[in-house]
Design an enzyme around this catalytic site. Sequence first.
Site, mmCIF file in Angstrom:
data_model
loop_
_atom_site.group_PDB
_atom_site.id
_atom_site.type_symbol
_atom_site.label_atom_id
_atom_site.label_comp_id
_atom_site.label_asym_id
_atom_site.label_seq_id
_atom_site.Cartn_x
_atom_site.Cartn_y
_atom_site.Cartn_z
ATOM 1 N N ASP A 1 51.337 44.188 68.469
ATOM 2 C CA ASP A 1 50.726 44.514 69.750
ATOM 3 C C ASP A 1 51.316 43.584 70.802
ATOM 4 O O ASP A 1 51.304 42.357 70.635
ATOM 5 C CB ASP A 1 49.212 44.318 69.697
ATOM 6 C CG ASP A 1 48.520 45.365 68.836
ATOM 7 O OD1 ASP A 1 49.129 46.421 68.588
ATOM 8 O OD2 ASP A 1 47.378 45.122 68.414
ATOM 9 N N ASP B 1 43.447 56.906 68.088
ATOM 10 C CA ASP B 1 42.444 55.848 67.960
ATOM 11 C C ASP B 1 41.107 56.504 67.641
ATOM 12 O O ASP B 1 40.506 57.163 68.488
ATOM 13 C CB ASP B 1 42.343 55.039 69.259
ATOM 14 C CG ASP B 1 43.634 54.300 69.572
ATOM 15 O OD1 ASP B 1 44.383 53.980 68.635
ATOM 16 O OD2 ASP B 1 43.905 54.047 70.770
#
Length: 258
Positions: free
Chosen positions: A11, A130
């Site tokens: 990330d 997600d």
Amino acid sequence: MLAKRIIPCLDVRDGQVVKGVQFRNHEIIGDIVPLAKRYAEEGADELVFYDITASSDGRVVDKSWVSRVAEVIDIPFCVAGGIKSLEDAAKILSFGADKISINSPALADPTLITRLADRFGVQCIVVGIDTWYDAETGKYHVNQYTGDESRTRVTQWETLDWVQEVQKRGAGEIVLNMMNQDGVRNGYDLKQLKKVREVCHVPLIASGGAGTMEHFLEAFRDADVDGALAASVFHKQIINIGELKAYLATQGVEIRIC
């Protein structure tokens, strides 16, 4: 049989690798290029980079690091974050990325999936999903703008429906980010993975929850995923990729040994 893939996830926020828990409270892990090089040398099959701020604050990924990563690793890598157009995707691929991944922009405009697949080929178009389990309703729902806590919202899509929709539109691969499990290291959500596997006919990558080598084995053996993505266990050196692959091989998993 195709070899199963081990995929470290990095990330990226403001040029550095960070990691949170359930998509919140991110801490800095380190610089992008040295980490990418380390994982490639340890035996990773692929890397995924998420610019976790790009979609939520309107930027496309800062691309200066993409070409630097391409210079130092010899394994495929995928870049995600704020890719909203064919031009955005073309730039990232031209810098050396092998795949691009879209998530929130696909929810905002599902035709983007088809346009990207038609232009660049389904093999390099990944859709990230997600997904959050709502214990009250017993349903899995797709979330959007998860890179920004203040903007994260539950969409009208149930996860299984969206999985089928993105496949129809040309997704070549799906990364299922199970938000309830993210960063807590108590195992992948096998129940959800099995449900998704039943309707997913493209490569499926599990993301969220890896804490032990056994968790990877369960995802491959019990849910038949094509790849397992993880971050914390690799960043914090809880699990070494080479040792993980050796373990999986002893358990009968088809895996590329370096």
